[in-house]
Design a protein around this motif. Structure first.
Motif, PDB file in Angstrom:
ATOM      1  N   ASP A 248       0.857  -1.184   0.000  1.00  0.00           N
ATOM      2  CA  ASP A 248       0.000   0.000   0.000  1.00  0.00           C
ATOM      3  C   ASP A 248       0.898   1.241   0.000  1.00  0.00           C
ATOM      4  N   ASN A 249       1.139   1.822   1.176  1.00  0.00           N
ATOM      5  CA  ASN A 249       1.763   3.154   1.183  1.00  0.00           C
ATOM      6  C   ASN A 249       3.280   3.160   1.344  1.00  0.00           C
ATOM      7  N   PHE A 283      -3.357   7.048  -5.457  1.00  0.00           N
ATOM      8  CA  PHE A 283      -4.031   7.266  -4.164  1.00  0.00           C
ATOM      9  C   PHE A 283      -3.089   7.950  -3.150  1.00  0.00           C
ATOM     10  N   SER A 285      -0.393   8.157  -1.478  1.00  0.00           N
ATOM     11  CA  SER A 285       0.823   7.679  -0.823  1.00  0.00           C
ATOM     12  C   SER A 285       1.312   6.306  -1.250  1.00  0.00           C
ATOM     13  N   ASP A 286       0.699   5.676  -2.271  1.00  0.00           N
ATOM     14  CA  ASP A 286       1.102   4.309  -2.590  1.00  0.00           C
ATOM     15  C   ASP A 286       2.540   4.217  -3.120  1.00  0.00           C
TER      16      ASP A 286
HETATM   17 MG    MG Z   1      -2.667   3.887  -0.076  1.00  0.00          MG
END
Ligand code: MG
Ligand code: F6P
Length: 451
Positions: A248-249, A283, A285-286
């Protein structure tokens, strides 16, 4: 291939979809424009300047489309691998739809793809990441938690020799239990939600100590960590155990993922870890390839933390060097398939990206990090909270070849499954905003289905 429940849409005023489409996304885009203007003001070459001015104009067009709620148009063919998937999905399902009445998940992803298009059709700025500064900055403000972890985990991990076999097994289990939660809560630092975070806010979110983790474990509303441990024990018996992270981030969350992945290698549980990131800014911060390289290189060579002691800097460097060595040895592999930046949910993964499905089906465990991945696993629809996770993720649990899938997610949006109904009822009654605060989490596991 659809679940029986309706997907959230921007016009659903009761859902976070409405606030996101109507307010959050324009705010994020406005800040992105500010970032590009800052870059523009640092340029001297006229060709690059003119080219960037055109990108800014395209961002302003996007802002008008978004705030004026215009109909979704195809993505301009900029030669990227995801174009056929985008335009097929628009043609098949979303012709004539606008930002508010298309499914929220799709419309939000579409906005980030249109943002990328503002640069991908340019000459000099194809890979420009409007969120890069922010991602680096937040990591540099995370020093307390960063050093808490590096001071503890930079030395090679070893079992205490004096323990007997049962005690050793228990020591490993406890470490697994703790680091799984470090990896989970790393997801609560999310730039798309915490636009005005102070240093104090970040510290609170990032506490990694044992006491803090024990206190927050009660906030894991659906908790399959004990079952996950059984899966992980099985993997440790294999000579070639492989674990995948669908990342994710960037920044602090990625750092926590890597601390976890490092231990999974050192403890002998996994022989290989594969990390899956995004091909472009996504999105907010990915993780992109550049974020990945930035993190490892800044740990080894960077001077991000002027206040840190020599011992702290040494610990960060040692850990960064070990991680880079894993990459050279192929123990860690970073990948970035175009599918991860499309509007499809993972209910369509096997049909729209069969190569990805086959690739993941050879993994012994696939960890999906974060809220967006959870929305994609569950189709982002209004499933009842007690829906079993297996059922909520449909084909990713039931297709032959489906690998064990675990979602490590702090709850930041409407869809919630795999938790007792009475818990959801109580929170709905007593705690406004519990689904978007990131205070609660789920760790949900599907055993998959051997092919
Ligand atoms: Mg994210
Ligand atoms: O706009 C909402 C959202 O898509 C949610 O998924 C979450 O609020 C955020 O954006 C992304 O969160 P994460 O980085 O954990 O996927």
């Amino acid at each position: 291939n659809n679940p029986p429940w309706p997907a959230y849409r921007g016009y659903h005023e009761y859902s976070f979809a409405h606030a996101t489409m109507g307010h959050r996304l324009p705010t994020i885009l406005g800040k992105a424009i500010d970032d590009v203007v800052r870059t523009l003001n640092e340029q001297s070459d006229v060709d690059r300047i003119v080219d960037l001015v055109e990108s800014i104009a395209r961002m302003q067009d996007l802002m008008e489309d978004l705030t004026g709620n215009t109909k979704l148009r195809p993505i301009v063919d900029d030669g990227e691998g995801d174009i056929p998937l985008w335009n097929k999905e628009i043609a098949q399902f979303f012709q004539g739809k606008d930002f508010m009445n298309a499914p929220w998940l799709f419309a939000e992803a579409y906005k980030y793809r249109r943002l990328h298009e503002c640069f991908s059709v340019s000459k000099y700025w194809k890979d420009y990441d409007v969120f890069f500064r922010q991602k680096c900055d937040t990591f540099s403000r995370s020093s307390k938690a960063v050093f808490e972890l590096s001071m503890r985990f930079s030395k090679p991990w070893k079992q205490v020799e004096s323990l007997n076999a049962t005690q050793k097994q228990e020591a490993i289990r406890l470490m697994f239990h703790e680091l799984t939660q470090v990896c989970l809560w790393g997801n609560s630092t999310d730039l798309s939600l915490l636009i005005n975070m102070t240093e104090e806010d970040i510290k609170k979110l990032q506490s990694t100590g044992g006491d803090h983790l024990a206190a927050t474990e009660k906030n894991i509303l659906g908790n399959d960590i004990p079952r996950l441990w059984e899966t992980v024990k099985r993997i440790s018996q294999k000579p070639d155990g492989r674990i995948d992270f669908i990342l994710d981030n960037a920044g602090f969350e990625l750092y926590c993922d890597c601390v976890y992945a490092d231990w999974l290698i050192q403890s002998g549980i996994a022989k290989q870890i594969r990390f899956h990131g995004k091909r472009f800014a996504w999105f907010v911060s990915d993780v992109t390839r550049k974020d990945w390289d930035w993190l490892l290189n800044t740990m080894v060579y960077g001077q991000l933390f002027p206040e840190a002691s020599d011992a702290q800097m040494d610990s960060l460097r040692a850990m960064g060097e070990r991680w880079k060595q894993y990459e050279r040895e192929g123990k860690w592999v970073y990948e970035q398939h175009p599918f991860w930046c499309t509007g499809y949910t993972f209910w369509d993964l096997a049909t729209e990206a069969p190569d990805v499905f086959l690739h993941l089906s050879r993994s012994d465990l696939v960890l999906f990090k974060g809220d967006l991945n959870h929305r994609k696993l569950t189709y982002d629809c209004e499933a009842p909270p007690a829906t079993p996770f297996d059922m909520a993720i449909g084909p990713m649990a039931s297709l032959p070849g489906a690998p064990p899938v675990c979602s490590l997610r702090t709850i930041k949006s409407d869809v919630v499954v795999g938790i007792p109904e009475e818990v959801a009822d109580r929170l709905n009654r007593d705690e406004d905003g519990w689904k978007i605060s990131g205070k609660y989490a789920v760790v949900l596991l599907s055993d998959g289905r051997p092919g």
